[in-house]
Design a protein around this motif. Sequence first.
Motif, PDB file in Angstrom:
ATOM      1  N   TYR A   1       0.836  -1.213   0.000  1.00  0.00           N
ATOM      2  CA  TYR A   1       0.000   0.000   0.000  1.00  0.00           C
ATOM      3  C   TYR A   1       0.865   1.255   0.000  1.00  0.00           C
ATOM      4  CZ  TYR A   1      -3.906   3.057   1.225  1.00  0.00           C
ATOM      5  OH  TYR A   1      -4.857   4.034   1.211  1.00  0.00           O
ATOM      6  N   THR A   2       1.868   1.255   0.883  1.00  0.00           N
ATOM      7  CA  THR A   2       2.659   2.473   1.048  1.00  0.00           C
ATOM      8  C   THR A   2       3.602   2.724  -0.116  1.00  0.00           C
ATOM      9  OG1 THR A   2       2.606   1.937   3.373  1.00  0.00           O
ATOM     10  CG2 THR A   2       4.027   3.748   2.742  1.00  0.00           C
ATOM     11  N   TYR A   3       4.251   1.651  -0.616  1.00  0.00           N
ATOM     12  CA  TYR A   3       5.296   1.872  -1.608  1.00  0.00           C
ATOM     13  C   TYR A   3       4.848   1.676  -3.048  1.00  0.00           C
ATOM     14  CZ  TYR A   3       8.217   2.064   2.472  1.00  0.00           C
ATOM     15  OH  TYR A   3       8.741   2.431   3.669  1.00  0.00           O
ATOM     16  N   ILE A   4       3.700   1.034  -3.261  1.00  0.00           N
ATOM     17  CA  ILE A   4       3.242   0.843  -4.644  1.00  0.00           C
ATOM     18  C   ILE A   4       1.932   1.570  -4.897  1.00  0.00           C
ATOM     19  CG2 ILE A   4       2.551  -0.842  -6.385  1.00  0.00           C
ATOM     20  CD1 ILE A   4       4.385  -2.847  -5.015  1.00  0.00           C
ATOM     21  N   MET A   5       0.953   1.342  -4.020  1.00  0.00           N
ATOM     22  CA  MET A   5      -0.376   1.863  -4.333  1.00  0.00           C
ATOM     23  C   MET A   5      -0.489   3.365  -4.142  1.00  0.00           C
ATOM     24  SD  MET A   5      -2.479  -1.335  -2.880  1.00  0.00           S
ATOM     25  CE  MET A   5      -4.082  -0.604  -2.798  1.00  0.00           C
ATOM     26  N   ILE A   6       0.149   3.917  -3.130  1.00  0.00           N
ATOM     27  CA  ILE A   6       0.053   5.371  -2.949  1.00  0.00           C
ATOM     28  C   ILE A   6       0.768   6.124  -4.068  1.00  0.00           C
ATOM     29  CG2 ILE A   6       0.719   7.328  -1.452  1.00  0.00           C
ATOM     30  CD1 ILE A   6      -0.079   5.681   0.915  1.00  0.00           C
ATOM     31  N   PRO A   7       2.037   5.763  -4.421  1.00  0.00           N
ATOM     32  CA  PRO A   7       2.690   6.476  -5.527  1.00  0.00           C
ATOM     33  C   PRO A   7       1.926   6.373  -6.848  1.00  0.00           C
ATOM     34  CG  PRO A   7       4.293   5.166  -4.335  1.00  0.00           C
ATOM     35  CD  PRO A   7       2.959   4.831  -3.758  1.00  0.00           C
ATOM     36  N   LEU A   8       1.291   5.232  -7.105  1.00  0.00           N
ATOM     37  CA  LEU A   8       0.578   5.059  -8.370  1.00  0.00           C
ATOM     38  C   LEU A   8      -0.884   5.487  -8.280  1.00  0.00           C
ATOM     39  CD1 LEU A   8       1.937   1.571  -9.487  1.00  0.00           C
ATOM     40  CD2 LEU A   8       2.644   3.799 -10.316  1.00  0.00           C
ATOM     41  N   GLU A   9      -1.285   5.992  -7.126  1.00  0.00           N
ATOM     42  CA  GLU A   9      -2.673   6.428  -6.900  1.00  0.00           C
ATOM     43  C   GLU A   9      -3.677   5.332  -7.180  1.00  0.00           C
ATOM     44  OE1 GLU A   9      -3.241  10.078  -8.959  1.00  0.00           O
ATOM     45  OE2 GLU A   9      -1.906  11.150  -7.600  1.00  0.00           O
ATOM     46  N   LEU A  10      -3.401   4.146  -6.644  1.00  0.00           N
ATOM     47  CA  LEU A  10      -4.306   3.015  -6.834  1.00  0.00           C
ATOM     48  C   LEU A  10      -5.074   2.682  -5.560  1.00  0.00           C
ATOM     49  CD1 LEU A  10      -2.046   0.577  -8.859  1.00  0.00           C
ATOM     50  CD2 LEU A  10      -4.025   1.809  -9.692  1.00  0.00           C
ATOM     51  N   THR A  11      -5.121   3.629  -4.638  1.00  0.00           N
ATOM     52  CA  THR A  11      -5.653   3.280  -3.313  1.00  0.00           C
ATOM     53  C   THR A  11      -7.101   2.821  -3.365  1.00  0.00           C
ATOM     54  OG1 THR A  11      -6.102   5.603  -3.018  1.00  0.00           O
ATOM     55  CG2 THR A  11      -4.116   4.774  -1.989  1.00  0.00           C
ATOM     56  N   TYR A  12      -7.851   3.232  -4.397  1.00  0.00           N
ATOM     57  CA  TYR A  12      -9.244   2.801  -4.464  1.00  0.00           C
ATOM     58  C   TYR A  12      -9.392   1.322  -4.784  1.00  0.00           C
ATOM     59  CZ  TYR A  12      -8.536   3.208  -9.499  1.00  0.00           C
ATOM     60  OH  TYR A  12      -8.064   3.052 -10.762  1.00  0.00           O
ATOM     61  N   LEU A  13      -8.296   0.683  -5.210  1.00  0.00           N
ATOM     62  CA  LEU A  13      -8.364  -0.739  -5.532  1.00  0.00           C
ATOM     63  C   LEU A  13      -7.965  -1.624  -4.350  1.00  0.00           C
ATOM     64  CD1 LEU A  13      -6.903  -0.935  -9.133  1.00  0.00           C
ATOM     65  CD2 LEU A  13      -9.247  -1.293  -8.432  1.00  0.00           C
ATOM     66  N   SER A  14      -7.909  -1.047  -3.148  1.00  0.00           N
ATOM     67  CA  SER A  14      -7.298  -1.812  -2.051  1.00  0.00           C
ATOM     68  C   SER A  14      -8.012  -3.138  -1.789  1.00  0.00           C
ATOM     69  CB  SER A  14      -7.229  -0.973  -0.779  1.00  0.00           C
ATOM     70  OG  SER A  14      -8.468  -0.409  -0.492  1.00  0.00           O
ATOM     71  N   THR A  15      -9.355  -3.183  -1.908  1.00  0.00           N
ATOM     72  CA  THR A  15     -10.040  -4.451  -1.617  1.00  0.00           C
ATOM     73  C   THR A  15      -9.579  -5.556  -2.562  1.00  0.00           C
ATOM     74  OG1 THR A  15     -11.951  -3.133  -1.019  1.00  0.00           O
ATOM     75  CG2 THR A  15     -12.303  -5.471  -1.236  1.00  0.00           C
ATOM     76  N   ILE A  16      -9.569  -5.263  -3.864  1.00  0.00           N
ATOM     77  CA  ILE A  16      -9.179  -6.287  -4.844  1.00  0.00           C
ATOM     78  C   ILE A  16      -7.738  -6.705  -4.635  1.00  0.00           C
ATOM     79  CG2 ILE A  16      -8.892  -6.774  -7.292  1.00  0.00           C
ATOM     80  CD1 ILE A  16     -11.024  -4.878  -7.952  1.00  0.00           C
ATOM     81  N   ILE A  17      -6.856  -5.698  -4.514  1.00  0.00           N
ATOM     82  CA  ILE A  17      -5.434  -6.021  -4.430  1.00  0.00           C
ATOM     83  C   ILE A  17      -5.145  -6.807  -3.153  1.00  0.00           C
ATOM     84  CG2 ILE A  17      -3.129  -5.023  -4.229  1.00  0.00           C
ATOM     85  CD1 ILE A  17      -3.996  -2.847  -6.113  1.00  0.00           C
TER      86      ILE A  17
END
Lengths: 238, 199
Positions: B63-79
Amino acid sequence: MKTSKWKIFTNGIFKENPVLILLLGCCSVLAISVTVSGALGMGAALTFVLVCSNIVVSLLRKIIPDKVRIPCFIVVIATFVTLVEMIVHAFLPALYESLGIFLSLIVVNCIVLGRAEMFASKNGVFDSLLDGLGMGIGYTIVIGGIAVIRELVGSGTLLGARIIPEGYQIGIITQTPGGFFMFGAAIALLVWALGKKGKKFDPRIGCDGCCGNCNLGCDNKEDNAKAQAVIAKEAEAK
Amino acid sequence: MRPFSKLLFIAFSMIFTQNYVLVQFIAICPFLGVSQNFDSCIGMSGAVIFVMTLASAVTWAIYTYIMIPLELTYLSTIIFILVIAALVQFVEIFLKKFLPPLYSALGIYLPLITTNCAVLAVTLLNISEGYTFVQSCVDGFSAGVGFGLALVIFCGVRKAVERAKPPKSWQGLPITLMAAALTSMTFMGFTGIADNLFK
């Protein structure tokens, strides 16, 4: 032909009610049935996910390889759950607050995965749609019914409107013990009612389809025997 | 709150005041399903503690090193659910190859954990609470310990319940749920302790 479609639809509401008969997805029923509005919102969200995932799984049932079907189902379900999460967050922030983590946890709700595995992966698109709709409505009726009693007895209100004057509530009904108690009472009532009609119903936490490949350590003796046979076979292979 | 007492606070509240099973209604299926037999309780709890700690650490990093920089936080449930599924598979293979004794103890419980709601819940709650890496790991570990505690306690309660003779329509699951209600009532006694204990 028409009656069989009707049968598929009502199957989820009465004969194979996902919560009371199949005993799937009890977590959210226990946790969300505190207020009627929350319960109805949860029911709607789950019905939407169930119908959509059933349709997509049914469409893809010939493409998905058998070995990786559970992960595929989970991805489909998770997609729709994310969709619901966004919609609820944007348009119904109060509901989003009251459902909390349980909205995301629809992903691992046994009902959705169970129906994908037991029904949608073996049946046509329209049948799966009806099955999803019936199961969703069956779930909503049960969670709504439990919520009516819990809200009325526990906080003296119904959909937020005060019915029983302040000071006459049994607060514990809205808390965790009350949830277990109400659910147990609902099942006991069902067993009693079915017993009166001469039908026998032995409630056990069933495991077919539930929790993906959860087939060990569950109440169902047949499933347990099956699982033990598989383990014995694996041990032999070693 | 000092960092260390914050950690103690997280651990205490996850095990007692915010116990996943008996207070928050998460992971009821395995709680009711597995608690019949003491050995499977221990095995399941061990596997849950192990996977929850690992999943907390891995999803926090992703979450911290991949999803936040790429702005993918809305996909957290799937990922997160995919990460947990892959992680469980990987752990199973790893244990089978390198730590056979641990595998024989936990192995059969691992596949059940992928769709255990508690694991997904702990990873999502770590993010929404804004925990640091160490806090997330402690949170995952102690949530698992809380799950195990509830399971072991309830296993003992259930042994006593099985010997009782309730009215006919209450036999089986209804009376088990009733016992769960009483068990969760004992955990209500912890409410409020954590806030005052770790000021």
